[in-house]
Design a protein around this motif. Structure first.
Motif, PDB file in Angstrom:
ATOM      1  N   GLU A  75     -79.769  -7.370  58.916  1.00 25.90           N
ATOM      2  CA  GLU A  75     -81.213  -7.165  58.717  1.00 25.90           C
ATOM      3  C   GLU A  75     -81.435  -6.572  57.327  1.00 25.90           C
ATOM      4  N   ALA A  76     -81.788  -7.388  56.384  1.00 23.68           N
ATOM      5  CA  ALA A  76     -81.940  -6.861  55.021  1.00 23.68           C
ATOM      6  C   ALA A  76     -83.306  -7.177  54.435  1.00 23.68           C
ATOM      7  N   GLU A  77     -84.282  -7.356  55.293  1.00 25.85           N
ATOM      8  CA  GLU A  77     -85.634  -7.565  54.780  1.00 25.85           C
ATOM      9  C   GLU A  77     -86.143  -6.232  54.238  1.00 25.85           C
ATOM     10  N   ALA A  78     -87.018  -6.308  53.248  1.00 27.58           N
ATOM     11  CA  ALA A  78     -87.443  -5.107  52.515  1.00 27.58           C
ATOM     12  C   ALA A  78     -87.933  -3.997  53.433  1.00 27.58           C
ATOM     13  N   HIS A  79     -88.715  -4.356  54.450  1.00 30.64           N
ATOM     14  CA  HIS A  79     -89.278  -3.307  55.308  1.00 30.64           C
ATOM     15  C   HIS A  79     -88.180  -2.610  56.119  1.00 30.64           C
ATOM     16  N   GLN A  80     -87.092  -3.380  56.403  1.00 27.61           N
ATOM     17  CA  GLN A  80     -86.001  -2.772  57.176  1.00 27.61           C
ATOM     18  C   GLN A  80     -85.176  -1.818  56.313  1.00 27.61           C
ATOM     19  N   VAL A  81     -84.937  -2.250  55.075  1.00 29.55           N
ATOM     20  CA  VAL A  81     -84.211  -1.379  54.143  1.00 29.55           C
ATOM     21  C   VAL A  81     -85.005  -0.083  53.964  1.00 29.55           C
ATOM     22  N   LYS A  82     -86.313  -0.228  53.817  1.00 23.75           N
ATOM     23  CA  LYS A  82     -87.183   0.931  53.621  1.00 23.75           C
ATOM     24  C   LYS A  82     -87.117   1.851  54.839  1.00 23.75           C
ATOM     25  N   GLU A  83     -87.123   1.247  56.017  1.00 26.24           N
ATOM     26  CA  GLU A  83     -87.067   2.049  57.247  1.00 26.24           C
ATOM     27  C   GLU A  83     -85.774   2.862  57.303  1.00 26.24           C
ATOM     28  N   LEU A  85     -83.826   3.736  54.744  1.00 30.56           N
ATOM     29  CA  LEU A  85     -83.810   4.762  53.691  1.00 30.56           C
ATOM     30  C   LEU A  85     -84.699   5.953  54.083  1.00 30.56           C
ATOM     31  N   THR A  86     -85.847   5.636  54.639  1.00 33.28           N
ATOM     32  CA  THR A  86     -86.759   6.698  55.069  1.00 33.28           C
ATOM     33  C   THR A  86     -86.114   7.546  56.167  1.00 33.28           C
ATOM     34  N   ALA A  87     -85.342   6.889  57.019  1.00 36.18           N
ATOM     35  CA  ALA A  87     -84.698   7.612  58.127  1.00 36.18           C
ATOM     36  C   ALA A  87     -83.502   8.435  57.644  1.00 36.18           C
ATOM     37  N   GLY A  88     -83.070   8.222  56.409  1.00 37.80           N
ATOM     38  CA  GLY A  88     -82.010   9.058  55.860  1.00 37.80           C
ATOM     39  C   GLY A  88     -80.623   8.431  55.836  1.00 37.80           C
ATOM     40  N   VAL A  89     -80.570   7.094  55.722  1.00 43.43           N
ATOM     41  CA  VAL A  89     -79.253   6.447  55.646  1.00 43.43           C
ATOM     42  C   VAL A  89     -78.624   6.744  54.273  1.00 43.43           C
ATOM     43  N   ASP A  90     -77.291   6.878  54.255  1.00 41.61           N
ATOM     44  CA  ASP A  90     -76.613   7.152  52.978  1.00 41.61           C
ATOM     45  C   ASP A  90     -76.272   5.874  52.233  1.00 41.61           C
ATOM     46  N   ASN A  91     -75.992   4.821  52.985  1.00 45.29           N
ATOM     47  CA  ASN A  91     -75.738   3.535  52.341  1.00 45.29           C
ATOM     48  C   ASN A  91     -75.951   2.430  53.359  1.00 45.29           C
ATOM     49  N   TYR A  92     -75.964   1.199  52.856  1.00 44.64           N
ATOM     50  CA  TYR A  92     -76.437   0.083  53.635  1.00 44.64           C
ATOM     51  C   TYR A  92     -75.532  -1.104  53.312  1.00 44.64           C
ATOM     52  N   VAL A  93     -74.793  -1.616  54.286  1.00 50.98           N
ATOM     53  CA  VAL A  93     -73.889  -2.750  54.038  1.00 50.98           C
ATOM     54  C   VAL A  93     -74.508  -3.989  54.683  1.00 50.98           C
ATOM     55  N   VAL A  94     -74.786  -4.990  53.876  1.00 50.86           N
ATOM     56  CA  VAL A  94     -75.420  -6.201  54.407  1.00 50.86           C
ATOM     57  C   VAL A  94     -74.358  -7.235  54.765  1.00 50.86           C
ATOM     58  N   LYS A  95     -74.444  -7.760  55.973  1.00 49.21           N
ATOM     59  CA  LYS A  95     -73.543  -8.832  56.399  1.00 49.21           C
ATOM     60  C   LYS A  95     -74.039 -10.148  55.821  1.00 49.21           C
ATOM     61  N   PRO A  96     -73.200 -11.079  55.454  1.00 47.71           N
ATOM     62  CA  PRO A  96     -71.740 -10.975  55.509  1.00 47.71           C
ATOM     63  C   PRO A  96     -71.210 -10.091  54.384  1.00 47.71           C
ATOM     64  N   PHE A  97     -70.095  -9.433  54.662  1.00 52.12           N
ATOM     65  CA  PHE A  97     -69.492  -8.580  53.636  1.00 52.12           C
ATOM     66  C   PHE A  97     -67.990  -8.801  53.616  1.00 52.12           C
ATOM     67  N   THR A  98     -67.384  -8.504  52.490  1.00 54.94           N
ATOM     68  CA  THR A  98     -65.930  -8.585  52.394  1.00 54.94           C
ATOM     69  C   THR A  98     -65.380  -7.187  52.669  1.00 54.94           C
ATOM     70  N   PRO A  99     -64.122  -7.071  53.113  1.00 53.08           N
ATOM     71  CA  PRO A  99     -63.535  -5.741  53.288  1.00 53.08           C
ATOM     72  C   PRO A  99     -63.652  -4.914  52.000  1.00 53.08           C
ATOM     73  N   ALA A 100     -63.536  -5.579  50.846  1.00 54.83           N
ATOM     74  CA  ALA A 100     -63.607  -4.848  49.574  1.00 54.83           C
ATOM     75  C   ALA A 100     -64.984  -4.225  49.358  1.00 54.83           C
ATOM     76  N   SER A 101     -66.053  -4.974  49.720  1.00 52.39           N
ATOM     77  CA  SER A 101     -67.400  -4.427  49.505  1.00 52.39           C
ATOM     78  C   SER A 101     -67.684  -3.297  50.490  1.00 52.39           C
ATOM     79  N   LEU A 102     -67.169  -3.409  51.713  1.00 54.82           N
ATOM     80  CA  LEU A 102     -67.342  -2.318  52.686  1.00 54.82           C
ATOM     81  C   LEU A 102     -66.611  -1.075  52.188  1.00 54.82           C
ATOM     82  N   LYS A 103     -65.392  -1.315  51.708  1.00 59.29           N
ATOM     83  CA  LYS A 103     -64.565  -0.212  51.185  1.00 59.29           C
ATOM     84  C   LYS A 103     -65.311   0.521  50.066  1.00 59.29           C
ATOM     85  N   GLU A 104     -65.887  -0.257  49.166  1.00 53.95           N
ATOM     86  CA  GLU A 104     -66.602   0.320  48.017  1.00 53.95           C
ATOM     87  C   GLU A 104     -67.760   1.215  48.481  1.00 53.95           C
ATOM     88  N   LYS A 105     -68.520   0.739  49.461  1.00 57.17           N
ATOM     89  CA  LYS A 105     -69.672   1.511  49.952  1.00 57.17           C
ATOM     90  C   LYS A 105     -69.202   2.777  50.671  1.00 57.17           C
TER      91      LYS A 105
END
Lengths: 115, 275
Positions: A75-83, A85-105
């Protein structure tokens, strides 16, 4: 997805990993963990209680307000990302992702919180 | 740069004055980039063209061959007498059909299906390629979309089905895997081989469909389609078939991977405003 995230965390060197099948079970695990959970990686879409519900619950509890929390989601629509961030998430990994990108985050969040 | 736009399912290319040397290569590349969005064919507007070389004729031959094999049309309009003669003299009048006006090109050949299908289907193709290549480490080759039943589909062992509800469409999408392909995809995703389909792995089909749907939904909702969130259902069995309860024919989007074939079925109906 839990399997994949768990495997990536193990590959990253995390050894004490607690898995939960849904948001409600994750909340129980967070409350009962000794020592406290150091990092939460949660899917957004889960049965019973979603990842965003879990995040809001965690942030509403003074004991866990600084707990690093990463959401993994398709779920990476703008309103969801905003929700998130507002709720206090530290980071956001969008699927599909590679192990390397998850590791980086995860590394970025961990470093920011624990230096 | 030539101006390239989509009109009534055609890629319409307003060609520049000189089509020689590198300009032909650039034009060819520009058209190539749009081909997946092209439902009916390509129209070259040659009104401004004054100079061409052999590269131009080679480009027509290659494009003509590709479009013919994809059962699409290739028209040239507004060509000068010299350009039209050059096309004939190079034996290309079977590759590109020269017509007098856009109307003759647009109106003369009926479209295969309403353009809404392409607009709807392309985000799913793109999202499938991205998801399976990133998450499962597979090389994905999309095949030519076809109507369900036109060719035999491979036997399906596991399918994820998701209902679609939007302002514009209702229907369903199914991600269908033969067992071998699915086990290969799971191996790519989780980094270990799996000899058979298990309950644990079945969730993987739902997860992949969720990601594909989520990615496509973003693109479609940016176009104002208002697709709502949905939860996938997993179906397993031997040679299972998914039936989409829609009036229009179901579209099959086939894909090839190094682990075997799989396909996506799209069954959609446009929402009509009934009062």
């Amino acid at each position: 997805m839990r399997k994949l995230v768990g495997k990536t965390c193990k590959d990253l060197g995390f050894t004490d990993i607690t898995e939960a099948a849904d948001g409600a079970k994750a909340w129980e695990a967070i409350m009962n963990a000794t020592p406290p959970i150091g990092l939460v990686v949660s899917d957004w879409n889960m049965p019973n209680s979603t990842g965003i519900d879990l995040l809001k619950r965690v942030r509403a509890d003074s004991r866990f307000q600084a707990m690093p929390f990463v959401l993994v989601t398709a779920e990476a629509e703008a309103h969801q990302v905003k929700e998130a961030l507002t709720a206090g998430v530290d980071n956001y990994v969008v699927k599909p992702f590679t192990p390397a990108s998850l590791k980086e985050k995860l590394e970025a969040v961990y470093k920011k919180k624990f230096g | 740069m030539a101006k390239i736009q989509l009109k009534d399912g055609f890629i319409v290319v307003e060609c520049e004055k000189n089509l020689v040397g590198q300009e032909c290569g650039q034009l060819y590349q520009g058209i190539q980039n749009e081909l997946k969005s092209c439902e009916a064919g390509v129209i070259l507007d040659l009104k401004s063209v004054e100079a061409v070389d052999m590269g131009f004729y080679r480009m027509l031959a290659v494009l003509g061959k590709w479009l013919r094999s994809a059962e699409k049309k290739f028209f040239g309009v507004n060509a000068s007498a010299d350009i039209a003669k050059g096309i004939r003299d190079n034996g290309l009048d079977s590759s590109i059909k020269m017509v007098a006006s856009f109307q003759a090109a647009l109106g003369g050949e009926p479209k295969a299906r309403p353009s809404i299908d392409v607009e709807f289907v392309n985000p799913f193709v793109d999202s499938t390629i991205k998801t399976l290549s990133t998450q499962c480490n597979l090389q994905i080759l999309p095949g030519k979309p076809r109507l369900k039943g036109a060719e035999g589909e491979p036997p399906v062992a596991i399918a994820g089905v998701i209902g679609l509800t939007s302002k514009a469409f209702n229907g369903s999408i199914a991600l269908c895997f033969p067992e071998k392909t699915f086990l290969g995809a799971m191996e790519g995703m989780l980094g270990e081989p799996f000899p058979e389909l298990t309950k644990d792995l079945e969730d993987g089909a739902g997860e992949l469909l969720n990601i594909i749907f989520g990615q496509a939904k973003i693109v479609l909702n940016e176009k104002g389609m208002g697709i709502e969130k949905a939860i996938p259902t997993i179906v397993t069995g031997q040679s299972i078939a998914v039936r989409h309860l829609v009036n229009r024919p179901t579209i099959v989007l086939p894909f090839e991977t190094e682990k075997g074939p799989f396909f996506i079925e799209v069954g959609i109906d446009e929402v009509t405003n009934q009062k």
